[in-house]
Design an enzyme around this catalytic site. Structure first.
Site, PDB file in Angstrom:
ATOM      1  CD  GLU A   1      -6.445  -0.972   4.681  1.00 48.25           C
ATOM      2  OE1 GLU A   1      -7.639  -0.658   5.272  1.00 48.25           O
ATOM      3  OE2 GLU A   1      -5.284  -0.108   4.090  1.00 48.25           O
TER       4      GLU A   1
ATOM      5  CG  ASP B   1      -5.186   1.163  -2.016  1.00 50.80           C
ATOM      6  OD1 ASP B   1      -3.957   1.005  -1.701  1.00 50.80           O
ATOM      7  OD2 ASP B   1      -5.845   2.314  -2.375  1.00 50.80           O
TER       8      ASP B   1
END
Length: 326
Positions: free
Chosen positions: A207, A36
């Protein structure tokens, strides 16, 4: 066996090539394993953050050229820039985003499946919260992205984990980042296209939102499918407003395993380098058989215009590469 001078020369050249590869590998060090990831560019230096030691906080790396990475170099012990002792949360430190406003640095992040915002006077930290609190505890929220919009408002793009899936929403933030503006939440993206649920899972996933504004249009880049799936991939949607409605691009996904020949590319962030080139930093699975620790990579991209005059994101597959510690 008769070994000629030419044979000896060939062997010598091959040996030199082998040794040079060894030197390059030694100079590169280990591949960085931040999931991420996000890259924040400030005063000629690039700072790299991401998910790694999720029960402790966040590490940070830095580079002057996007090639040689030093770290972790955070101001806290072991190179942390944020540690759980000084902020909200005690586990699940995921998906940080760093931005600058009025000379101060802010980190929006996930912990305990909630979103919090800490601040610092240095991109190396320490990022702290005088009041150790999440911005909202109404339900599970992850993957924050704070966007200071041209209309003067500040928006928090985030993922709600509920009702059978992960969906991307946007909510207006209070000016001091202390909480959300009631009644300002709008749904942005949910999994509706076949590529967004490649394994026909009961729990669908969209997401990792990132927002870019360019020439009056807003581009929402996001990832779909479970991060553990090799089909994890990146697409984008376009709107004339920071709150939508959003139109998904026909060419989605724009980053996927068939393109890179590695599984699970996704959940990253867009940034410009010093030359003005757009880049996307993201993670991939560790290898074909193992998801974690996920590897950090960068790929070049641009906003291209088609024959109809519509702009859209295009990536350059040959430009992608992993990031290495110096």
């Amino acid at each position: 066996m008769n070994v000629t001078m030419i044979d000896c020369m060939k062997i010598l050249v091959l040996l030199m090539v082998f040794l040079s590869f060894g030197q390059i590998s030694a100079q590169q060090g280990q591949v960085i394993t931040l999931a991420d990831p996000t890259i924040f560019h400030d005063n000629g230096t690039y700072y790299l953050y991401g998910t790694s030691r999720a029960d402790e906080g966040f590490l940070v790396y830095r580079s002057s050229d996007l090639k040689q990475w030093e770290g972790p170099v955070g101001k806290l012990p072991e190179g942390f820039c944020l540690s759980k002792e000084k902020v909200y949360g005690d586990q699940g430190f995921w998906a940080p985003q760093v931005f600058k406003k009025d000379g101060r640095y802010y980190m929006a992040y996930t912990a305990n499946e909630q979103i919090a915002i800490a601040s610092s006077d240095n991109p190396l930290g320490p990022f702290v919260q005088p009041k150790q609190a999440a911005i909202s505890l109404e339900q599970r929220m992850i993957d924050p992205f704070v966007f200071n919009a041209p209309d003067g408002k500040t928006y928090l793009y985030h993922v709600k984990v509920a009702n059978g899936g992960n969906r991307i929403f946007v909510t207006e933030l209070k000016d001091d980042y202390s909480g959300l503006v009631p009644g300002s939440t709008h749904l942005c993206i949910e999994a509706t296209a076949p590529w967004e649920n490649a394994e026909s899972a009961e729990w669908t996933v969209t997401e990792g939102p990132t927002i870019v504004e360019h020439e009056g249009l807003f581009y929402l880049l996001y990832s779909a499918n479970d991060f553990r799936s090799k089909h994890y991939a990146v697409g984008y949607a376009v709107s004339t407003s920071p709150i939508g409605p959003w139109k998904k691009a026909d060419e989605n996904p724009i980053l996927h395993q068939q393109m890179l020949q590695v599984p699970g590319p996704g959940h990253g962030d867009v940034f410009k380098d010093e030359k003005g080139q757009w880049n996307y930093v993201f993670h991939t699975h560790h290898d074909q058989h193992t998801v974690s620790p996920r590897k950090t990579a960068v790929i070049k991209m641009e906003l291209d215009q088609d024959a109809s005059g519509n702009r859209g994101w295009r990536v350059f597959p040959k430009s992608w590469h992993y990031l290495y510690e110096r």
